[in-house]
Design a protein around this motif. Structure first.
Motif, short mmCIF file in Angstrom:
data_model
loop_
_atom_site.label_atom_id
_atom_site.label_comp_id
_atom_site.label_asym_id
_atom_site.label_seq_id
_atom_site.Cartn_x
_atom_site.Cartn_y
_atom_site.Cartn_z
N SER A 1 23.25 -27.86 79.24
CA SER A 1 22.00 -27.43 78.76
C SER A 1 21.50 -26.03 78.63
O SER A 1 20.82 -25.69 77.85
CB SER A 1 20.87 -28.41 79.78
N GLN A 2 22.17 -25.25 79.37
CA GLN A 2 22.02 -23.88 79.43
C GLN A 2 22.91 -23.36 78.19
O GLN A 2 22.48 -21.97 77.99
CB GLN A 2 22.19 -23.13 80.80
N LEU B 1 23.20 -24.17 75.31
CA LEU B 1 22.70 -24.39 73.94
C LEU B 1 21.88 -23.07 73.67
O LEU B 1 21.53 -22.88 72.42
CB LEU B 1 21.90 -25.55 73.81
N ASP B 2 21.06 -22.50 74.67
CA ASP B 2 20.20 -21.52 74.51
C ASP B 2 21.08 -20.10 74.05
O ASP B 2 20.46 -19.30 73.14
CB ASP B 2 19.27 -21.22 75.65
N VAL B 3 22.37 -20.26 74.50
CA VAL B 3 23.08 -18.81 74.08
C VAL B 3 24.16 -19.13 73.02
O VAL B 3 25.22 -18.47 72.90
CB VAL B 3 23.48 -18.17 75.29
N TRP C 1 24.79 -19.65 69.82
CA TRP C 1 24.97 -18.87 68.69
C TRP C 1 25.16 -17.23 68.93
O TRP C 1 26.16 -16.61 68.11
CB TRP C 1 23.73 -18.63 67.77
N GLN C 2 24.57 -16.86 69.94
CA GLN C 2 24.72 -15.55 70.41
C GLN C 2 26.20 -15.20 71.02
O GLN C 2 27.00 -14.30 70.73
CB GLN C 2 23.96 -15.00 71.52
N ASP D 1 22.88 -15.68 82.22
CA ASP D 1 23.11 -15.59 80.64
C ASP D 1 24.45 -14.84 80.32
O ASP D 1 25.14 -15.42 79.24
CB ASP D 1 21.91 -14.54 79.95
N ASN E 1 27.20 -17.42 80.78
CA ASN E 1 27.07 -18.51 79.75
C ASN E 1 27.76 -17.91 78.44
O ASN E 1 28.66 -18.44 77.84
CB ASN E 1 25.85 -19.00 79.50
#
Length: 368
Positions: free
Chosen positions: A173-174, A176-178, A180-181, A242, A245
């Protein structure tokens, strides 16, 4: 900046897995450069990561102290590792252990103690362990072949354990937020960041364009960035999760993109050399004592002096002898009328001072 220090280290185990485990024979200058780089940049990455964590955690106030601490840690780590390597040689050559399984326990203990002493002396424990192992491996120590196999197995087990830990510590779940970065950074490092850094570092050494291209492409990330990514998390640095990840994407992308194409790239750039076949059987001596004499395997090339010669016609140095010939899947007991053929693996016993003569007759020995 923290992310850059964490992923700055190429992983030695990952590089060795592709180059040696994948049976890829590179030209010596390229292969040694890639392997040496992957071994020596780990201590620097650890030092930079820990130093930056101290800065971000406001535990380090003097920039002069920060700058001076880097060469001091490297010098102390190298000195401690060299001292423990020499001491380990002396200890292994004099200690009489009946159970050969305890020799790996002794060498691992040396590594732990070298790490601890260097760390307590404000040096690099990782560099100390590396230098200690290099000095030990370069010396004549009892049960050398057995020790190499045990440590090779431990290295593979540690590598698998680090990737298992990476999988257990990340949360989908975490990610997905990063996503593309992370993928963007991984592609940037593979196609622009590392190749540019390699070009700037190696340009004075007159490497050819194809060699620079390959070295720049061989920037595999593995267990080391995973371990380093846990340091800021444990130190509770802001944004550390972050970073962890992002490291997940960089490590995975590095394993898939450059890792899966290294063999193809080496052949495409013409950087491979003919690979020597491995013998169907391996003969070695394992002893708890340091013995005088060497047992070495030679792969017979058509151009060496002894090819197609009978053993009785070869003038061997006094005290040397052919022990075994491996021809395909056949084991041949050497006799006077036995001929040495191209492609044979010949096991020779000789004294250390006769090595130059043996290499003049049989060529360069096989590795391992």
């Amino acid at each position: 900046m923290l992310l850059g220090t964490v992923v700055s280290s190429t992983d030695a185990a990952a590089v060795f897995a592709v180059l040696r485990g994948g049976r890829l024979s590179l030209k010596p200058a390229v292969g040694r450069t890639v392997e040496v780089e992957s071994c020596i940049n780990d201590p620097m990455a650890v030092i930079l990561t820990l130093t930056l964590i101290d800065i971000l955690a406001a535990r380090e106030g003097s920039w002069v102290r920060i700058i001076l601490s880097v060469p001091i840690q490297l010098a102390v780590g190298a000195g401690v590792g060299f001292a423990f390597g020499l001491g380990g040689r002396w200890l292994l050559s004099r200690v009489r252990i009946q159970a050969t399984g305890l020799y790996p326990v002794l060498t691992i203990s040396l590594a732990f103690i070298a790490f601890g002493v260097a760390t307590l002396a404000h040096g690099s424990g990782f560099l100390a362990v590396f230098i200690c192992a290099v000095v030990l491996g370069a010396g004549r120590i009892p049960n050398h072949a057995g020790l190499a196999r045990v440590h090779d197995s431990l290295a593979w087990l540690s590598q698998v354990g680090m990737f298992l830990m990476l999988g257990l510590l990340v949360f989908p779940s975490q990610l997905l937020d990063v996503a593309w970065q992370g993928l963007g950074l991984a592609l940037f490092l593979a196609f622009l960041g590392r190749p540019l850094a390699v070009l700037l570092c190696l340009l004075p050494f007159r490497y050819r364009a194809d060699e620079l291209t390959y070295i720049g492409w061989a920037g595999l990330r593995g267990a080391v960035p995973i371990v380093l990514a846990t340091f800021p998390v444990l130190a509770e640095v802001r944004g550390a999760l972050d970073v962890f990840n992002l490291v997940f994407f960089i490590v995975v992308a590095s394993s898939i993109i450059p890792g899966s194409t290294l063999r193809y790239a080496a052949r495409r750039l013409g950087l491979t050399v003919p690979e020597r076949p491995t013998p169907a059987a391996v003969l070695e001596i394992n002893s708890t004592y340091s013995l005088k004499g060497e047992l070495v395997s030679f792969h017979i090339e058509p151009t060496v002096a002894v090819c197609d010669a009978l053993l009785r016609d070869i003038e061997f140095p006094r005290g040397s002898a052919v022990v075994l010939i491996v021809r395909g899947r056949e084991l041949i007991a050497p006799r006077g009328d036995t001929a040495i053929r191209a492609g044979d693996h010949v096991y020779m016993f000789f004294q250390p001072e006769d090595r130059p003569m043996m290499e003049l007759l049989f060529g360069s020995p096989e590795a391992g």
